[in-house]
Design a protein around this motif. Sequence first.
Motif, mmCIF file in Angstrom:
data_model
loop_
_atom_site.group_PDB
_atom_site.id
_atom_site.type_symbol
_atom_site.label_atom_id
_atom_site.label_comp_id
_atom_site.label_asym_id
_atom_site.label_seq_id
_atom_site.Cartn_x
_atom_site.Cartn_y
_atom_site.Cartn_z
ATOM 1 N N SER A 469 90.679 58.170 63.689
ATOM 2 C CA SER A 469 90.507 57.604 62.362
ATOM 3 C C SER A 469 91.377 58.355 61.371
ATOM 4 O O SER A 469 91.818 59.475 61.633
ATOM 5 C CB SER A 469 89.038 57.636 61.943
ATOM 6 O OG SER A 469 88.588 58.969 61.928
ATOM 7 N N TRP A 471 91.879 59.548 57.291
ATOM 8 C CA TRP A 471 91.294 59.751 55.966
ATOM 9 C C TRP A 471 92.444 59.752 54.983
ATOM 10 O O TRP A 471 93.351 60.581 55.075
ATOM 11 C CB TRP A 471 90.553 61.093 55.900
ATOM 12 C CG TRP A 471 89.325 61.152 56.766
ATOM 13 C CD1 TRP A 471 89.267 61.479 58.078
ATOM 14 C CD2 TRP A 471 87.984 60.877 56.352
ATOM 15 N NE1 TRP A 471 87.973 61.431 58.530
ATOM 16 C CE2 TRP A 471 87.163 61.066 57.484
ATOM 17 C CE3 TRP A 471 87.401 60.484 55.140
ATOM 18 C CZ2 TRP A 471 85.779 60.879 57.441
ATOM 19 C CZ3 TRP A 471 86.022 60.311 55.099
ATOM 20 C CH2 TRP A 471 85.217 60.492 56.241
ATOM 21 N N SER A 473 93.729 60.040 51.055
ATOM 22 C CA SER A 473 93.323 60.460 49.720
ATOM 23 C C SER A 473 94.550 60.764 48.881
ATOM 24 O O SER A 473 95.660 60.927 49.408
ATOM 25 C CB SER A 473 92.436 61.702 49.810
ATOM 26 O OG SER A 473 93.173 62.772 50.381
ATOM 27 N N GLU A 480 89.550 59.901 46.007
ATOM 28 C CA GLU A 480 88.839 60.575 47.090
ATOM 29 C C GLU A 480 89.210 59.964 48.441
ATOM 30 O O GLU A 480 89.664 58.823 48.515
ATOM 31 C CB GLU A 480 87.326 60.458 46.865
ATOM 32 C CG GLU A 480 86.818 61.289 45.702
ATOM 33 C CD GLU A 480 87.080 62.783 45.890
ATOM 34 O OE1 GLU A 480 86.970 63.255 47.040
ATOM 35 O OE2 GLU A 480 87.411 63.470 44.901
ATOM 36 N N ALA A 481 88.973 60.747 49.486
ATOM 37 C CA ALA A 481 89.327 60.298 50.832
ATOM 38 C C ALA A 481 88.488 59.099 51.267
ATOM 39 O O ALA A 481 87.279 59.074 51.062
ATOM 40 C CB ALA A 481 89.149 61.437 51.813
ATOM 41 N N ALA A 482 89.148 58.123 51.819
ATOM 42 C CA ALA A 482 88.457 56.973 52.407
ATOM 43 C C ALA A 482 88.820 56.938 53.884
ATOM 44 O O ALA A 482 89.956 57.221 54.262
ATOM 45 C CB ALA A 482 88.908 55.691 51.726
ATOM 46 N N GLN A 483 87.832 56.617 54.703
ATOM 47 C CA GLN A 483 88.076 56.641 56.146
ATOM 48 C C GLN A 483 88.448 55.261 56.677
ATOM 49 O O GLN A 483 87.849 54.258 56.284
ATOM 50 C CB GLN A 483 86.832 57.150 56.877
ATOM 51 C CG GLN A 483 87.111 57.424 58.350
ATOM 52 C CD GLN A 483 85.862 57.828 59.118
ATOM 53 O OE1 GLN A 483 84.755 57.719 58.613
ATOM 54 N NE2 GLN A 483 86.062 58.281 60.338
ATOM 55 N N TYR A 484 89.432 55.234 57.553
ATOM 56 C CA TYR A 484 89.836 53.994 58.209
ATOM 57 C C TYR A 484 89.871 54.239 59.705
ATOM 58 O O TYR A 484 90.432 55.232 60.157
ATOM 59 C CB TYR A 484 91.230 53.558 57.742
ATOM 60 C CG TYR A 484 91.278 53.208 56.279
ATOM 61 C CD1 TYR A 484 91.090 51.902 55.849
ATOM 62 C CD2 TYR A 484 91.484 54.206 55.331
ATOM 63 C CE1 TYR A 484 91.111 51.588 54.507
ATOM 64 C CE2 TYR A 484 91.504 53.905 53.985
ATOM 65 C CZ TYR A 484 91.318 52.599 53.572
ATOM 66 O OH TYR A 484 91.333 52.299 52.247
ATOM 67 N N LYS A 485 89.271 53.341 60.442
ATOM 68 C CA LYS A 485 89.294 53.480 61.900
ATOM 69 C C LYS A 485 90.587 52.879 62.440
ATOM 70 O O LYS A 485 90.996 51.805 62.014
ATOM 71 C CB LYS A 485 88.104 52.727 62.506
ATOM 72 C CG LYS A 485 86.837 53.542 62.512
ATOM 73 C CD LYS A 485 86.009 53.200 63.741
ATOM 74 C CE LYS A 485 84.763 54.048 63.922
ATOM 75 N NZ LYS A 485 84.672 55.287 63.206
ATOM 76 N N GLU A 509 94.841 62.472 56.704
ATOM 77 C CA GLU A 509 94.242 63.319 57.736
ATOM 78 C C GLU A 509 93.900 62.429 58.913
ATOM 79 O O GLU A 509 93.227 61.417 58.764
ATOM 80 C CB GLU A 509 92.982 64.015 57.207
ATOM 81 C CG GLU A 509 92.355 64.909 58.270
ATOM 82 C CD GLU A 509 91.003 65.484 57.837
ATOM 83 O OE1 GLU A 509 90.901 65.989 56.713
ATOM 84 O OE2 GLU A 509 90.063 65.403 58.651
ATOM 85 N N ASP A 511 91.990 62.236 62.390
ATOM 86 C CA ASP A 511 91.001 62.867 63.266
ATOM 87 C C ASP A 511 91.037 62.156 64.612
ATOM 88 O O ASP A 511 90.799 60.957 64.675
ATOM 89 C CB ASP A 511 89.589 62.730 62.685
ATOM 90 C CG ASP A 511 89.435 63.532 61.393
ATOM 91 O OD1 ASP A 511 90.420 64.168 60.974
ATOM 92 O OD2 ASP A 511 88.337 63.504 60.816
#
Lengths: 529, 149
Positions: A469, A471, A473, A480-485, A509, A511
């Motif tokens: 995923s 992040w 930002s 702010e950081a938003a998460q995307y798969k 970022e 992950d």
Amino acid sequence: MPAWAHAVLLEHEPAANATLAAAPSEVRLRFDEVVTPVLVRVLDASGKPVTGPGAVSAIDTTLHIALPKTLPPGSYIVTYRVISADSHPVGGSFVFAIGSAAADASLASRLTGGGNSALWGIVMTALRASFYLAFLIAAGGGLFLGLVDRDGAAQDDRHLIRIAAIIAAGLIACSLGVEGTAAADLPVSGLLDASAWQIGITSTLGTSALITFLGLAILMFGAAARVRHARALMIGGAVIGAIGFAATGHVATALPHGVSTPVLVLHVLCAAFWIGALPPLARRLWQLPPAASASLVGRFSHYAVAAVILLILAGLVMAAIQLRTPSALLETDYGRRLTAKLVLVFGLLLLAAANKLWLTPRLARHDMSAAITLRRSIFLELTLVIGIVIATAAMGETPPPRALAEAMPMDHDMTMGEADQAPTGFSVATMAANRTAIIAVTPAQAGPNHLAITLINSDGTVMVSREVSAWLSNPALGIEAAQYKATPTAPGKYALAAPLPVAGTWTVEIDALVSDFEKAIFVTEIPIR
Amino acid sequence: MFKMLSLPGFLMLGFIATAAAQTTTIQIDHCWARASVTKTGAVYMTIKNTGNADDRLVAVATPVADRAQLHIEMNDNGIMKMRPLSAIDVKANSTVSLVPSGMHVMLIGLKRPLKEGRSFPMTLTFEKAGTLHVTVATQKAGATNDMAM
């Protein structure tokens, strides 16, 4: 498809994933060397070709594909297959769009093909091995009659030379069609297609075949009964035929040509002399009285020792050029095939040494049993020779370490499906704990963006993760950081669509869940215009 | 009086310390190239960031080639693939190695062949550390590491 071979696509217009306002008049592909176009087409989004074979013209190192005047807006795929100088096919594809629509990068991945390449590899190896064998028997027989058995009365031997030459010519002709069919990635029925043959003929294999045909024709003429200068014709034909070998393949493309070409010709001629002499020699041992065969074998040995030494020296020079390091003998595919060949050659040498040191003197003492043992030994040698020839032919199907080393700074990702061309986006390599992530953002402009993530292990192999995923930002703007798969697109490759609504430096970022216990985290910054 | 001086003094010191903390110290070692076989070449090196701020290599240039690009090569299920990069991150207190089969600088359109034993200049531009000038030593065409190491 593997991009080992030499020809490399240096640049092309339009760029991959480019969106053009109007249809261009042509597509240009520039390679680093002159290439033979095999199948170069532009397809529309439904996969229908919009260009015919007549649209492609090659000028120097550039292929021009003329486009129809009225191309409707939409996405197009440029797909190419070319043959480079070492006779290996190289191919790839990329996508561009006309009009306002963004280029649909996923189109390229829908292209299928190459499914038959393993089959063609086996067919080519078998054809090449049979051709080598037939050529060695024809040329070697010619050399034997020309140099050793000067009485030349042997009608059977001349007959064998002519048959072997015809078979060799037939096999190399067949390989032109197979080469063309394999290069164009056609089904087996492609062998009936004239265009497949044309591809084979126009490749370096065609040049090689032409020279070899000429040599074989001279050889056959020399082997025909009652010809003046028959011995000179047979020797000359064998030499010309061997020169044909140097016009294609891995050795032909190895530098320096001044060394590799004569060394290869010498290697082929010495191999031919050694191997091609075996059938007539075996026949003589059967027919002649021991005294006559002893003198013949003595004369053959005289030449054979020199031929074998030259053969091995030439082989070592070529191995040094192709392998570069001794460790490549075991570490690379090419090296392992060469190792197999060397083991068989060693066995053959042992047999030859036994013949020379032990059997030939016995034959000289008119020992009848020696002739029988020698004949058996010659048949065993022939079996080993077949193995050696197959190993040699198999070496032609895999790139030598030399080509791999040279290709390294030149190879490009030939399957440019993703947005990886510098002008259309931003891509960065970032490391974390010896792993590397390549993060490519297209178009790297404010608005919707496509992120392609490639994860690589420390050994250079792709790193497959359970879950990846991103992040996103923008600390400077207080976003702010938003998460995307990310979704996997290929082993080790992941993609996601992400809105990057404003220009500025975005922090990304990644992950990657390597296992239940380990997560790899890569952090980088992407400038968005 | 002492106190009045010391406050800006301390502030100044603090500012200098912060500025120092934000600079990157980039060191380039073992910069070498392979002798060229065609009109393209590859340059490898070790980039050390001894500072404590992240930096990145963003551009390369050399007078010996028309273009110099950052590239990465990977083994994609047995197939070696190469792709251009806009930048290579060099994190704080870390070393990035540009080696055969990994990241490298690709020289496109060499004006003259790179000959073994010769060297040529190259400039590397880092986002924060700015431009660095290096000398690239040319090794054998098939070299896999810097022989001078």
